[in-house]
Design an enzyme around this catalytic site. Structure first.
Site, PDB file in Angstrom:
ATOM      1  N   GLY A  19       0.633  -5.054   0.751  1.00  0.00           N
ATOM      2  CA  GLY A  19      -0.535  -5.143  -0.135  1.00  0.00           C
ATOM      3  C   GLY A  19      -0.229  -5.815  -1.459  1.00  0.00           C
ATOM      4  O   GLY A  19      -1.135  -6.340  -2.117  1.00  0.00           O
ATOM      5  N   ALA A  50       0.867  -1.174   0.000  1.00  0.00           N
ATOM      6  CA  ALA A  50       0.000   0.000   0.000  1.00  0.00           C
ATOM      7  C   ALA A  50       0.903   1.223   0.000  1.00  0.00           C
ATOM      8  O   ALA A  50       2.063   1.151   0.420  1.00  0.00           O
ATOM      9  CB  ALA A  50      -0.880  -0.021   1.238  1.00  0.00           C
ATOM     10  N   GLU A  78       4.435  -5.080   7.204  1.00  0.00           N
ATOM     11  CA  GLU A  78       3.666  -4.034   7.899  1.00  0.00           C
ATOM     12  C   GLU A  78       4.108  -3.849   9.347  1.00  0.00           C
ATOM     13  O   GLU A  78       4.030  -2.750   9.903  1.00  0.00           O
ATOM     14  CB  GLU A  78       2.154  -4.373   7.882  1.00  0.00           C
ATOM     15  N   GLU A 107      -0.468  -9.410  -0.705  1.00  0.00           N
ATOM     16  CA  GLU A 107      -1.911  -9.668  -0.512  1.00  0.00           C
ATOM     17  C   GLU A 107      -2.667  -9.663  -1.841  1.00  0.00           C
ATOM     18  O   GLU A 107      -3.598 -10.448  -2.042  1.00  0.00           O
ATOM     19  CB  GLU A 107      -2.490  -8.619   0.443  1.00  0.00           C
TER      20      GLU A 107
HETATM   21  N1  COA Z   1       4.621   3.161  -0.567  1.00  0.00           N
HETATM   22  C1  COA Z   1       5.016   4.319  -1.108  1.00  0.00           C
HETATM   23  N2  COA Z   1       6.158   4.474  -1.774  1.00  0.00           N
HETATM   24  C2  COA Z   1       6.933   3.390  -1.943  1.00  0.00           C
HETATM   25  C3  COA Z   1       6.575   2.143  -1.416  1.00  0.00           C
HETATM   26  C4  COA Z   1       5.356   2.044  -0.715  1.00  0.00           C
HETATM   27  N3  COA Z   1       4.907   0.884  -0.189  1.00  0.00           N
HETATM   28  N4  COA Z   1       7.550   1.259  -1.712  1.00  0.00           N
HETATM   29  C5  COA Z   1       8.468   1.927  -2.423  1.00  0.00           C
HETATM   30  N5  COA Z   1       8.098   3.229  -2.560  1.00  0.00           N
HETATM   31  C6  COA Z   1       8.817   4.297  -3.259  1.00  0.00           C
HETATM   32  C7  COA Z   1       9.996   4.808  -2.461  1.00  0.00           C
HETATM   33  O1  COA Z   1       9.593   5.742  -1.489  1.00  0.00           O
HETATM   34  C8  COA Z   1      10.831   5.431  -3.566  1.00  0.00           C
HETATM   35  O2  COA Z   1      10.256   6.659  -3.927  1.00  0.00           O
HETATM   36  P1  COA Z   1      11.231   7.973  -4.181  1.00  0.00           P
HETATM   37  O3  COA Z   1      12.129   7.540  -5.319  1.00  0.00           O
HETATM   38  O4  COA Z   1      10.277   9.054  -4.559  1.00  0.00           O
HETATM   39  O5  COA Z   1      11.963   8.179  -2.906  1.00  0.00           O
HETATM   40  C9  COA Z   1      10.594   4.489  -4.738  1.00  0.00           C
HETATM   41  O6  COA Z   1       9.378   3.807  -4.444  1.00  0.00           O
HETATM   42  C10 COA Z   1      11.692   3.453  -4.907  1.00  0.00           C
HETATM   43  O7  COA Z   1      11.837   2.756  -3.682  1.00  0.00           O
HETATM   44  P2  COA Z   1      13.240   2.588  -2.927  1.00  0.00           P
HETATM   45  O8  COA Z   1      12.940   2.351  -1.472  1.00  0.00           O
HETATM   46  O9  COA Z   1      14.149   3.723  -3.256  1.00  0.00           O
HETATM   47  O10 COA Z   1      13.780   1.251  -3.613  1.00  0.00           O
HETATM   48  P3  COA Z   1      14.795   0.201  -2.988  1.00  0.00           P
HETATM   49  O11 COA Z   1      15.175  -0.700  -4.105  1.00  0.00           O
HETATM   50  O12 COA Z   1      15.877   0.877  -2.244  1.00  0.00           O
HETATM   51  O13 COA Z   1      13.934  -0.634  -1.927  1.00  0.00           O
HETATM   52  C11 COA Z   1      11.975  -1.831  -1.137  1.00  0.00           C
HETATM   53  C12 COA Z   1      12.872  -1.429  -2.347  1.00  0.00           C
HETATM   54  C13 COA Z   1      10.757  -2.551  -1.689  1.00  0.00           C
HETATM   55  C14 COA Z   1      12.773  -2.773  -0.214  1.00  0.00           C
HETATM   56  C15 COA Z   1      11.573  -0.565  -0.352  1.00  0.00           C
HETATM   57  O14 COA Z   1      11.044   0.383  -1.284  1.00  0.00           O
HETATM   58  C16 COA Z   1      10.539  -0.813   0.693  1.00  0.00           C
HETATM   59  O15 COA Z   1      10.857  -1.330   1.758  1.00  0.00           O
HETATM   60  N6  COA Z   1       9.248  -0.408   0.432  1.00  0.00           N
HETATM   61  C17 COA Z   1       8.184  -0.488   1.382  1.00  0.00           C
HETATM   62  C18 COA Z   1       7.685  -1.902   1.507  1.00  0.00           C
HETATM   63  C19 COA Z   1       6.595  -1.980   2.543  1.00  0.00           C
HETATM   64  O16 COA Z   1       6.792  -1.738   3.712  1.00  0.00           O
HETATM   65  N7  COA Z   1       5.384  -2.348   2.100  1.00  0.00           N
HETATM   66  C20 COA Z   1       4.256  -2.530   2.951  1.00  0.00           C
HETATM   67  C21 COA Z   1       3.504  -1.266   3.084  1.00  0.00           C
HETATM   68  S1  COA Z   1       2.115  -1.466   4.182  1.00  0.00           S
END
Ligand code: COA
Length: 260
Positions: A112, A66, A135, A115
């Protein structure tokens, strides 16, 4: 409706729905949820659309969860509404779809995203796929069905571990746990998804719809699934497709199913 965060492509009866926010790793914001709902509605109504694939744009991510940027403004009522609306408009709608919908997981399937994949009827993944329910790292829990569907798919102990640690697993581990059905090289992911669905859409649509409904009942386990199966098995004998299936077998030819 003009779509801004999804693309769709219909080929030989199979609708590919691609979540298209690659700069945000295809995170599910309000717009994506609403557009997915619109597409699923249209998919359920159009007979030329026989099955669907859900995937993500770009080489890196299916859906990274999400959209966390929408979380800060939420209170208890807002959080519950987000989960309820998403489940009703998209996740439960996918699960209950009469036509098959599978996930082609092309990278991160987190929160999400995991999910969304689990709401689909089954999943295949590219070698670079990563699954998890992180989460807990945000002080939260899954809200789009994760506690229920992850437990159904991989069992209680492993589901507890994944949700409590927030750890990611790779495609090989997901395969071993039964979370996904196949792992493919990235370039073979969509061809494999299309080929599986091409096989399925040659079958009788009413029988496929009953298989989806009854298997969902079994996964939930709270109704009399065996009696439901008896009733559905009986109903199908009144369909033209069941007559065609048996006739074709006896005539040693391929059946031609019409969905009635
Ligand atoms: N919501 C909003 N933005 C997200 C996102 C999410 N769930 N997951 C990734 N993004 C965005 C990042 O903020 C970043 O945006 P920016 O370039 O404007 O800063 C962009 O996507 C790229 O992500 P980034 O974190 O730089 O990539 P990465 O390769 O370093 O890491 C992940 C990848 C997936 C490990 C990391 O993005 C992450 O942990 N995301 C969240 C996962 C999460 O907690 N999901 C459950 C949400 S309830």
């Amino acid at each position: 409706m003009q779509l801004t965060s999804l693309t769709t492509h219909l080929n030989e009866g199979i609708l590919t729905i691609t979540i298209n926010r690659p700069d945000k790793l295809n995170a599910l914001n309000k717009t994506v949820i609403e557009e997915l709902h619109t597409i699923l509605d249209s998919f359920s109504k159009h007979p030329e659309m026989k099955a669907a694939i859900i995937t993500g744009a770009g080489p890196k991510s299916f859906v990274a969860g999400a959209d966390i940027a929408e979380f800060l403004e939420l209170d208890a009522a807002g959080g519950a509404a987000l989960a309820a609306k998403g489940q009703e408009l998209v996740f439960s709608k996918i699960e209950a779809s009469h036509k098959p919908i599978i996930a082609a997981v092309n990278g991160f399937a987190l929160g999400g995203g995991c999910e969304l994949a689990m709401a689909c009827h089954f999943r295949i993944a590219a070698e670079n796929a990563r699954f998890g329910q992180p989460e807990v790292n945000l002080g939260l829990i899954p809200g789009y069905g994760g506690t229920q569907r992850l437990t159904q798919l991989i069992g209680k102990g492993k589901a507890m571990e994944l949700m409590m640690t927030g750890a990611m697993i790779n495609a090989a581990e997901a395969l071993q746990l039964g979370l996904i059905n196949y792992v493919t090289p990235a370039e073979e992911l969509l061809p494999k998804a299309n080929s599986l669905l091409q096989t399925i859409i040659q079958k009788a649509p009413l029988a496929i719809a009953e298989i989806i409904r009854l298997t969902n009942i079994a996964a939930i386990g709270d109704t009399n699934g065996l009696q439901e199966e008896i009733n559905a098995f009986g109903r199908l004998f009144d369909t033209a497709d069941a007559k065609e299936g048996a006739t074709a077998f006896l005539e040693k030819r391929t059946p031609v199913f019409k969905g009635n």
